[in-house]
Design an enzyme around this catalytic site. Sequence first.
Site, PDB file in Angstrom:
ATOM      1  N   ILE A  85      57.955  31.663 -29.324  1.00 43.26           N
ATOM      2  CA  ILE A  85      57.114  32.099 -30.269  1.00 43.26           C
ATOM      3  C   ILE A  85      55.609  31.512 -30.113  1.00 43.26           C
ATOM      4  O   ILE A  85      55.415  31.172 -28.777  1.00 43.26           O
ATOM      5  CB  ILE A  85      57.897  30.826 -30.868  1.00 43.26           C
ATOM      6  CG1 ILE A  85      59.269  31.166 -31.570  1.00 43.26           C
ATOM      7  CG2 ILE A  85      57.040  30.788 -32.300  1.00 43.26           C
ATOM      8  CD1 ILE A  85      60.028  29.422 -32.454  1.00 43.26           C
ATOM      9  N   HIS A  91      50.767  31.898 -23.446  1.00 48.56           N
ATOM     10  CA  HIS A  91      51.916  31.560 -22.101  1.00 48.56           C
ATOM     11  C   HIS A  91      52.896  32.735 -22.527  1.00 48.56           C
ATOM     12  O   HIS A  91      53.530  33.440 -21.664  1.00 48.56           O
ATOM     13  CB  HIS A  91      52.937  30.491 -22.371  1.00 48.56           C
ATOM     14  CG  HIS A  91      53.016  29.583 -21.688  1.00 48.56           C
ATOM     15  ND1 HIS A  91      52.111  29.092 -20.607  1.00 48.56           N
ATOM     16  CD2 HIS A  91      54.491  29.518 -20.152  1.00 48.56           C
ATOM     17  CE1 HIS A  91      52.550  28.744 -19.245  1.00 48.56           C
ATOM     18  NE2 HIS A  91      53.445  28.539 -19.407  1.00 48.56           N
TER      19      HIS A  91
HETATM   20  N1  INI Z   1      59.631  29.123 -22.961  1.00 51.49           N
HETATM   21  C1  INI Z   1      60.287  29.685 -24.174  1.00 51.49           C
HETATM   22  O1  INI Z   1      61.413  29.913 -24.389  1.00 51.49           O
HETATM   23  N2  INI Z   1      59.995  30.063 -25.155  1.00 51.49           N
HETATM   24  C2  INI Z   1      58.663  29.939 -24.899  1.00 51.49           C
HETATM   25  O2  INI Z   1      57.801  29.883 -26.899  1.00 51.49           O
HETATM   26  C3  INI Z   1      57.266  29.323 -24.436  1.00 51.49           C
HETATM   27  N3  INI Z   1      56.020  29.540 -24.664  1.00 51.49           N
HETATM   28  O3  INI Z   1      55.196  29.651 -25.703  1.00 51.49           O
HETATM   29  O4  INI Z   1      55.306  28.543 -23.518  1.00 51.49           O
HETATM   30  C4  INI Z   1      58.602  28.802 -22.694  1.00 51.49           C
HETATM   31  N4  INI Z   1      57.622  28.924 -21.953  1.00 51.49           N
HETATM   32  C5  INI Z   1      57.760  27.824 -21.035  1.00 51.49           C
HETATM   33  C6  INI Z   1      58.848  28.824 -19.971  1.00 51.49           C
HETATM   34  O5  INI Z   1      59.858  29.376 -20.027  1.00 51.49           O
HETATM   35  C7  INI Z   1      59.182  27.775 -18.839  1.00 51.49           C
HETATM   36  O6  INI Z   1      60.147  27.309 -19.133  1.00 51.49           O
HETATM   37  C8  INI Z   1      58.037  27.361 -18.246  1.00 51.49           C
HETATM   38  O7  INI Z   1      56.624  28.288 -18.161  1.00 51.49           O
HETATM   39  C9  INI Z   1      58.701  26.023 -16.630  1.00 51.49           C
HETATM   40  O8  INI Z   1      58.693  27.215 -15.619  1.00 51.49           O
END
Ligand code: INI
Length: 159
Positions: A85, A91
């Site tokens: 989202i 990110h």
């Molecule tokens: N992971 C998600 O599944 N959805 C998201 O929206 C999200 N955001 O927005 O940051 C997200 N971040 C975590 C990412 O998938 C990793 O788990 C993290 O960066 C560690 O490697």
Amino acid sequence: MSLTKTYEGKLLAEGARFCLVASRFNSFIVDHLVGGAVDALVRHGVREEDIHIAKTPGAYELPLAVQKAAATGRYDAVVALGAVIRGATPHFDYVAGECVKGLSSVSLQHGIPVGFGVLTVDTIEQAIERAGTKAGNKGAEAALTALEMVNLLRTMESA
Ligand code: INI
């Protein structure tokens, strides 16, 4: 009468085994995608014991776990479920981009269907709409697409 031979999958895959790989991030959405996927598969004749679920921390980690599931050779298809989202996070593009890229390469590398049930949306409202409310359930759609692909590949192999 046409002499063209056409292969098209049906929504049946007797004895097929599925692994649903779901992320915990945004679990209040993803749990509904998992529920929709299980429900859709069971209603199309897949046995509950032939559906396994693996959980990753986030969508970024989905490709590796999907690759591992595919490499076991235990599954006819894998379905990736998650929710990225945009919100206020920078990110978004990295997580969504890497996730999509990784999943499509796993499917081609292992030659099995990988259902894409990862929401990539701007707002929580859009995610809710796609997780079992007015825009359907993308988890169910991804699971049925994978089921159809299992049937299609079986049909093409046995021709
Ligand atoms: N992971 C998600 O599944 N959805 C998201 O929206 C999200 N955001 O927005 O940051 C997200 N971040 C975590 C990412 O998938 C990793 O788990 C993290 O960066 C560690 O490697």
